[in-house]
Design a protein around this motif. Structure first.
Motif: not given
Length: 318
Positions: A124-136
Motif C-alpha cells: 500500500v505504501a509503495y502504491f500510494l504515489p500512483n493514486v496521489t493527485s499529479v497536481v499536488a
C-alpha cells in the motif's frame, strides 16, 4: 327415399412448429444489454479519433468554416523545428525517468517478495504515489527543487556544493520532471513486478541454492529470464505513458500570466509533445494543425513501443 350424406367432422391440425430465429435476432437481447458500452465508445472514442484525422487535413480555428489543406499540415509538421524539439525533450525526459524507475521498481519488488512481515502495508505504501493527485505532487516537487528555498539545494549547500537553478535550466527542468515521474510510477510497477515474481516456482530457487548459486547468479539466471514478459509489459506501458506526459511538466513549470502554460518553461526545455499539441490547438486556435500534431505523436509512440518490444523480444530469444 333421399339419402343424406354426412360430412365427417374436421380434425384439428396440430400447429406447425415455430421457425427458430437465426443470426443476430436470436441474441438481440444480449446485444441490447452490451450496446451502451459500444454506443458510448462510438460517441466519445471512435468518432473523435476519426474526426481528428479528418480535421488534420483542414484549417480550422474552431469557429469559422473549415478550409481544405490536404497534406500541407503534415508537410509543415515534418519541417517544424519546435515539434522536433518537443520530441527530443520528451525522449530525454522519458529516458531519464523510465530506466531508473524500472530498476528501482524491480529492486523494490524483490525486497517485497522476500519480506516476511507487513507485506500488505509495504504494498500500500509503495502504491500510494500512483493514486496521489499529479497536481499536488507537481506542486510539492516544485517546492523541493526550488532555486532559493528548495530542499535539494539546501542539501547541496550543506555538503559544500553550489545551488542549481533546477527549474530555470534546460537539464535541470528535464531532471526535475523525470524525478517526479520516477517517484510517481516506481511503486505501481513494483507491484506488477511483484506479481510476476510470485509466479516463478520456488523449486527453481531451491535447486539453484543446492547447486551453489549465489543471489546475483540466481537473479540473472532465473529471475530475470522468467520475468521477461512482465518486464516487456512494464517497458511498453511506461513508453506509452511517458511519451504522453502532460500534467507533470504543465503544473511543475507554471509561468507568469504573459506566457503560455504550455510553453514548457524557459527556452521550452520542458515542452513535451503533448504540451506542444495543446499550445498549437488552444493557444494558437489552430485545430487543424493540432490534429496533425496529435497524429504525429501517435506515430512516435507506436514507433518507440515497437522498438522496445523488439529489443526485449530479441534479447529473450538470444
Amino acid at each position: 327415399m333421399a339419402v343424406i350424406e354426412r360430412t365427417p367432422p374436421a380434425v384439428a391440425q396440430p400447429p406447425s412448429p415455430a421457425q427458430p430465429e437465426k443470426g443476430w435476432r436470436k441474441y438481440w437481447h444480449l446485444y441490447a444489454a452490451i450496446s451502451p458500452f459500444y454506443l458510448i465508445f462510438l460517441g466519445f472514442g471512435l468518432f473523435p479519433v476519426g474526426f481528428s484525422l479528418y480535421l488534420s487535413f483542414h484549417r480550422w480555428d474552431g469557429l469559422g468554416s473549415m478550409e481544405w489543406a490536404g497534406l500541407s499540415q503534415y508537410q509543415y509538421l515534418l519541417s517544424d523545428s519546435d515539434f522536433w524539439n518537443s520530441i527530443g525533450s520528451t525522449l530525454i525526459i522519458w529516458a531519464l525517468a523510465t530506466f531508473p524507475m524500472i530498476f528501482l521498481a524491480m529492486v523494490t519488488a524483490v525486497m517485497l517478495n522476500s519480506a516476511v512481515r507487513f507485506k500488505g502495508l509495504y504494498r500500500v505504501a509503495y502504491f500510494l504515489p500512483n493514486v496521489t493527485s499529479v497536481v499536488a505532487v507537481a506542486i510539492v516537487f516544485g517546492s523541493i527543487f526550488s532555486t532559493n528555498f528548495g530542499l535539494v539545494n539546501a542539501v547541496l549547500e550543506g555538503v559544500g556544493l553550489d545551488q542549481v537553478a533546477w527549474l530555470n535550466t534546460p537539464w535541470g527542468i528535464k531532471i526535475t520532471i523525470a524525478a517526479l515521474m520516477t517517484w510517481q510510477w516506481t511503486g505501481y510497477n513494483a507491484i506488477i513486478f511483484l506479481a510476476g515474481l510470485q509466479t516463478i516456482p520456488g523449486d527453481l530457487y531451491e535447486a539453484a541454492r543446492m547447486d551453489g548459486a549465489g543471489p546475483i547468479q540466481t537473479f540473472f539466471r532465473i529471475t530475470l529470464p522468467l520475468l521477461r514478459p512482465t518486464l516487456l509489459f512494464v517497458l511498453v506501458v511506461s513508453t506509452v505513458t511517458g511519451l504522453q506526459s502532460f500534467s507533470e511538466p504543465q503544473v511543475l513549470l507554471q509561468t507568469s500570466s504573459n506566457e503560455s502554460t504550455f510553453a514548457g518553461g524557459p527556452g521550452h526545455s520542458g515542452q513535451t509533445m503533448v504540451l506542444y499539441f495543446f499550445q498549437q490547438t488552444f493557444d494558437n486556435n489552430d485545430f487543424g494543425y493540432g490534429a496533425a500534431v496529435a497524429w504525429g505523436i501517435f506515430l512516435v509512440v507506436v514507433l518507440f513501443s515497437i522498438i522496445n518490444w523488439r529489443l526485449v523480444q530479441r534479447r529473450g530469444e538470444d
